[in-house]
Design a protein around this motif. Structure first.
Motif, PDB file in Angstrom:
ATOM      1  N   GLY A  21       8.033  -2.698 -20.613  1.00 45.67           N
ATOM      2  CA  GLY A  21       8.461  -3.922 -21.263  1.00 45.67           C
ATOM      3  C   GLY A  21       7.473  -4.390 -22.316  1.00 45.67           C
ATOM      4  O   GLY A  21       7.846  -4.782 -23.424  1.00 45.67           O
ATOM      5  N   ASP A  22       6.194  -4.321 -21.984  1.00 54.14           N
ATOM      6  CA  ASP A  22       5.121  -4.840 -22.835  1.00 54.14           C
ATOM      7  C   ASP A  22       4.733  -3.814 -23.897  1.00 54.14           C
ATOM      8  O   ASP A  22       4.319  -2.705 -23.565  1.00 54.14           O
ATOM      9  N   MET A  65      11.391  -8.234 -22.875  1.00 54.08           N
ATOM     10  CA  MET A  65      11.815  -8.783 -21.584  1.00 54.08           C
ATOM     11  C   MET A  65      13.313  -9.064 -21.578  1.00 54.08           C
ATOM     12  O   MET A  65      13.836  -9.684 -22.502  1.00 54.08           O
ATOM     13  N   ILE A  70      16.056  -5.012 -24.151  1.00 50.83           N
ATOM     14  CA  ILE A  70      16.127  -3.561 -23.938  1.00 50.83           C
ATOM     15  C   ILE A  70      17.487  -3.031 -24.388  1.00 50.83           C
ATOM     16  O   ILE A  70      17.608  -1.881 -24.809  1.00 50.83           O
ATOM     17  N   ARG A  88      12.632   3.883 -18.155  1.00 49.07           N
ATOM     18  CA  ARG A  88      11.994   2.564 -18.094  1.00 49.07           C
ATOM     19  C   ARG A  88      10.870   2.618 -17.067  1.00 49.07           C
ATOM     20  O   ARG A  88      11.047   3.095 -15.950  1.00 49.07           O
ATOM     21  N   GLY A  90       8.344  -0.138 -15.450  1.00 47.79           N
ATOM     22  CA  GLY A  90       8.061  -1.561 -15.475  1.00 47.79           C
ATOM     23  C   GLY A  90       7.758  -2.115 -14.108  1.00 47.79           C
ATOM     24  O   GLY A  90       7.698  -1.389 -13.110  1.00 47.79           O
ATOM     25  N   GLU A 182      15.863  -5.400 -16.543  1.00 45.43           N
ATOM     26  CA  GLU A 182      16.293  -4.536 -17.651  1.00 45.43           C
ATOM     27  C   GLU A 182      17.180  -3.345 -17.296  1.00 45.43           C
ATOM     28  O   GLU A 182      17.958  -2.872 -18.125  1.00 45.43           O
TER      29      GLU A 182
END
Length: 233
Positions: A21-22, A65, A70, A88, A90, A182
């Protein structure tokens, strides 16, 4: 030619993309796990990089986020940049007693409170699921690395601060392993595009027990998740 959200040119992004995410975590992965790294996107500071892991090309890019974020980035990767698979990586909040902080969870399916699927005009509810070939390989890789994982249903929620205080209890009662924000949108975008997706999650807090990792502990705890994902590329 790039999009409104991604300045990369065709060919600059690998067939497999890891998506934390980051965007700063994407930068961390690129700098610490990849070689021959090139940055392909800085638009909105949603950093994206392509490099090599064990000689194979792989890209890593932030996803932001929530499902709207996404949803945009994964849609463009699948449909404009011809990416075959998105993984993904996360954090998630545990919903079951037998799941501990730092545990790795693989999302076989993603329940959701989102209306993301309305756009497909389906005559019922869509069940967002992972690509089985990616999931099977991920579980096998975890076994090789002797990293214990839990595989099952997760919850992708649109709401972080939920006014419905019993929401997590209800999902837990249906066996959902953890909650994140997400995976469901990623899985739906992959299904529509005929591509592959998998969410590998590291438990950063326990919703029912009220425990959580410090920012420093999160970095260490996420190492197992990253190593599994990188080996899938």
């Amino acid at each position: 030619m790039g999009t409104a959200h991604n300045e990369a040119e065709l060919g600059q992004i690998a067939k497999t993309v890891l998506m934390p995410g980051d965007p700063l975590r994407a930068k961390f992965i690129a700098e610490n796990f990849l070689t021959d790294v090139k940055c392909f996107n800085t638009v909105r500071n949603m950093l994206g990089f392509t490099g090599k892991y064990n000689g194979k090309e792989v890209s890593v890019m932030g996803a932001g986020m929530g499902m709207p974020s996404i949803g945009i980035y994964s849609y463009e990767l699948f449909n404009h940049y011809d990416v075959d698979a998105i993984i993904r990586i996360g954090s998630a909040g545990a919903l079951q007693e037998d799941i501990e902080l730092k545990d790795v969870v693989m999302a076989m399916g993603a329940c959701t409170d989102s209306r993301y699927s309305y756009q497909y005009e389906l005559p019922g509810d869509f069940a967002p699921i992972a690509d089985y070939s990616l999931l099977e390989k991920a579980v096998g890789t975890a076994r090789e690395l002797k990293i214990p994982v839990k595989v099952g249903n997760v919850v992708s929620s649109d709401v972080f601060y939920n006014g419905y205080t019993k929401a997590n209890e209800k999902w837990a009662s249906m066996g959902a392993l953890c909650v994140e924000m997400e995976a469901a949108a990623l899985y739906m975008n992959a299904a529509k595009a005929g591509k592959k997706a998998l969410a590998i999650l590291s438990i950063s807090d326990h919703i029912l027990k009220g425990t959580e990792l410090s920012p420093e502990e999160r970095k260490v705890g996420f190492k197992d998740m990253m190593e599994i994902a990188l080996r899938l590329a």
